[in-house]
Design a protein around this motif. Structure first.
Motif, PDB file in Angstrom:
ATOM      1  N   GLU A 185       0.840  -1.196   0.000  1.00 14.92           N
ATOM      2  CA  GLU A 185       0.000   0.000   0.000  1.00 14.92           C
ATOM      3  C   GLU A 185       0.877   1.249   0.000  1.00 14.92           C
ATOM      4  OE1 GLU A 185      -3.107  -0.453  -0.340  1.00 14.92           O
ATOM      5  OE2 GLU A 185      -3.469  -2.483   0.413  1.00 14.92           O
ATOM      6  N   LEU A 205      -4.514  -5.630  12.879  1.00 11.45           N
ATOM      7  CA  LEU A 205      -3.838  -4.965  11.766  1.00 11.45           C
ATOM      8  C   LEU A 205      -2.340  -5.063  11.982  1.00 11.45           C
ATOM      9  CD1 LEU A 205      -5.951  -1.681  11.591  1.00 11.45           C
ATOM     10  CD2 LEU A 205      -6.109  -3.611  10.000  1.00 11.45           C
ATOM     11  N   ARG A 206      -1.613  -5.348  10.890  1.00  9.83           N
ATOM     12  CA  ARG A 206      -0.146  -5.372  10.952  1.00  9.83           C
ATOM     13  C   ARG A 206       0.389  -4.458   9.847  1.00  9.83           C
ATOM     14  NH1 ARG A 206       3.044 -10.287  10.882  1.00  9.83           N
ATOM     15  NH2 ARG A 206       4.043  -9.632  12.832  1.00  9.83           N
ATOM     16  N   VAL A 207       1.206  -3.509  10.236  1.00 10.27           N
ATOM     17  CA  VAL A 207       1.770  -2.536   9.303  1.00 10.27           C
ATOM     18  C   VAL A 207       3.288  -2.708   9.312  1.00 10.27           C
ATOM     19  CG1 VAL A 207       2.113  -0.082   8.837  1.00 10.27           C
ATOM     20  CG2 VAL A 207      -0.120  -0.912   9.630  1.00 10.27           C
ATOM     21  N   ALA A 217       4.519   4.188  12.590  1.00  9.18           N
ATOM     22  CA  ALA A 217       3.098   4.116  12.253  1.00  9.18           C
ATOM     23  C   ALA A 217       2.242   4.325  13.496  1.00  9.18           C
ATOM     24  CB  ALA A 217       2.782   2.773  11.622  1.00  9.18           C
ATOM     25  N   ILE A 219      -1.504   4.020  14.552  1.00  8.06           N
ATOM     26  CA  ILE A 219      -2.714   3.375  14.036  1.00  8.06           C
ATOM     27  C   ILE A 219      -3.884   3.611  14.982  1.00  8.06           C
ATOM     28  CG2 ILE A 219      -3.681   1.195  13.178  1.00  8.06           C
ATOM     29  CD1 ILE A 219      -0.756   0.115  13.144  1.00  8.06           C
ATOM     30  N   ILE A 228      -4.089   5.138   9.405  1.00  9.07           N
ATOM     31  CA  ILE A 228      -2.669   5.049   9.758  1.00  9.07           C
ATOM     32  C   ILE A 228      -2.020   6.383   9.424  1.00  9.07           C
ATOM     33  CG2 ILE A 228      -0.495   3.797   9.402  1.00  9.07           C
ATOM     34  CD1 ILE A 228      -2.230   1.542   8.114  1.00  9.07           C
ATOM     35  N   PHE A 249       4.263   0.848   2.269  1.00  5.01           N
ATOM     36  CA  PHE A 249       4.239  -0.029   3.431  1.00  5.01           C
ATOM     37  C   PHE A 249       3.463  -1.302   3.124  1.00  5.01           C
ATOM     38  CE2 PHE A 249       0.332   2.372   3.725  1.00  5.01           C
ATOM     39  CZ  PHE A 249      -0.591   1.523   4.352  1.00  5.01           C
ATOM     40  N   GLN A 250       3.627  -2.295   3.992  1.00  6.53           N
ATOM     41  CA  GLN A 250       2.878  -3.522   3.898  1.00  6.53           C
ATOM     42  C   GLN A 250       1.738  -3.506   4.905  1.00  6.53           C
ATOM     43  OE1 GLN A 250       5.198  -7.091   4.352  1.00  6.53           O
ATOM     44  NE2 GLN A 250       6.293  -6.824   2.424  1.00  6.53           N
ATOM     45  N   LEU A 251       0.560  -3.962   4.457  1.00  4.92           N
ATOM     46  CA  LEU A 251      -0.604  -3.994   5.339  1.00  4.92           C
ATOM     47  C   LEU A 251      -1.178  -5.411   5.377  1.00  4.92           C
ATOM     48  CD1 LEU A 251      -2.885  -2.637   7.029  1.00  4.92           C
ATOM     49  CD2 LEU A 251      -4.050  -2.191   4.851  1.00  4.92           C
ATOM     50  N   ARG A 253      -4.417  -7.400   7.003  1.00  2.00           N
ATOM     51  CA  ARG A 253      -5.675  -7.375   7.770  1.00  2.00           C
ATOM     52  C   ARG A 253      -5.935  -8.811   8.222  1.00  2.00           C
ATOM     53  NH1 ARG A 253      -8.512  -4.258   2.946  1.00  2.00           N
ATOM     54  NH2 ARG A 253      -6.582  -4.947   1.996  1.00  2.00           N
TER      55      ARG A 253
END
Length: 256
Positions: A185, A205-207, A217, A219, A228, A249-251, A253
């Motif tokens: 993302e 959620l993992r960012v 981040a 959140i 975010i 970034f990587q998201l 869910r």
């Protein structure tokens, strides 16, 4: 390949409590390995935090419900194409063992520890800054001066009631974290927002952002949406500011 820093944000109270306990158990293991008086003090302080969480809710029941739900989801995967049946059976056996261990634990978890006179006295003083000094708690001071092997034996006895709980939490959070593949993302001018599908409730959620990035981040969110903000730490002790660059970034869910 860039090393990622992962920021996690739970979206319901159950997962929030599980994650807090996960961190406390990790801290407890770390301090139990230490040989100094301050390591032992820290281990007891963390154990008291764990006991406080257990005194506020019926975590045994919550964990059993979650393990039962996970078992049903895993069984539904049994006939799915591409699933390693042997591996799945191993995982189901782990979950089943964790459930049996919890069922076999009699009474409220950790109650026997808190009934100890030593723990009650430490607990009463623990909320006071510096309240566990030797002149406040001579019995605790005596314990801290005992042979390390004896202290370790006591710590293992006091933490034994939580072994099954820790195994269950590690299994549950492990399944949730691995439940979905991250997507790539972009946060425009350091901001990203997304609505959530109420019919498929996200638990976590993992960012992930490159560790070399000079931002973190922040959140926030609930059942319906989350946002975010990528914040740049302040160099003058003031509040961090939102970064104005676009951030890749990587998201993930996570829902299981």
């Amino acid at each position: 390949m860039n090393t990622l820093t992962i920021y996690e944000f739970p979206l319901n109270e159950r997962i929030r409590v599980f994650m807090r306990l996960e961190q406390l158990f990790q801290q407890l293991s770390h301090f139990m390995l230490g040989a100094s008086v301050f390591d032992k003090r820290a281990a007891i302080s963390v154990l008291l935090d764990i006991l406080t969480i257990f005194s506020r809710s019926d975590l045994k029941s919550e964990l059993l419900k979650e393990l039962d739900r996970h078992t049903k989801v895993l069984n539904q995967l049994a006939n799915s194409q591409g699933v390693d049946g042997e591996k799945l059976q191993e995982i189901l056996a782990e979950v089943s063992q964790a459930s049996r261990s919890l069922y076999s634990a009699n009474g409220k978890i950790g109650i026997s520890v808190m009934e100890s006179d030593l723990f009650q006295s430490i607990s009463q003083r623990n909320s006071i800054p510096g309240g566990s000094c030797s002149f406040d708690l001579p019995a605790f001071h005596y314990w801290l001066e005992q042979d390390e092997a004896e202290q370790q034996k006591d710590l293992e006895r006091w933490t034994q009631p939580f072994v099954a709980i820790r195994v269950a939490i590690d299994l549950i959070l492990g399944f949730i974290r691995q439940s979905h593949v991250p997507t790539q993302e972009v946060a425009k001018a350091g901001f990203f927002q997304l609505a959530l599908d109420k019919s498929h409730p996200v638990q976590l959620l993992r960012v992930g952002i490159a560790a070399a990035m000079p931002c973190f981040a922040e959140i926030s969110g609930g059942k319906h949406r989350f946002s975010i903000r990528f914040m740049k730490p302040s160099t003058d002790e003031n509040r961090p500011n939102q970064i104005l660059d676009d951030i890749d970034f990587q998201l993930t869910r996570c829902m299981f």
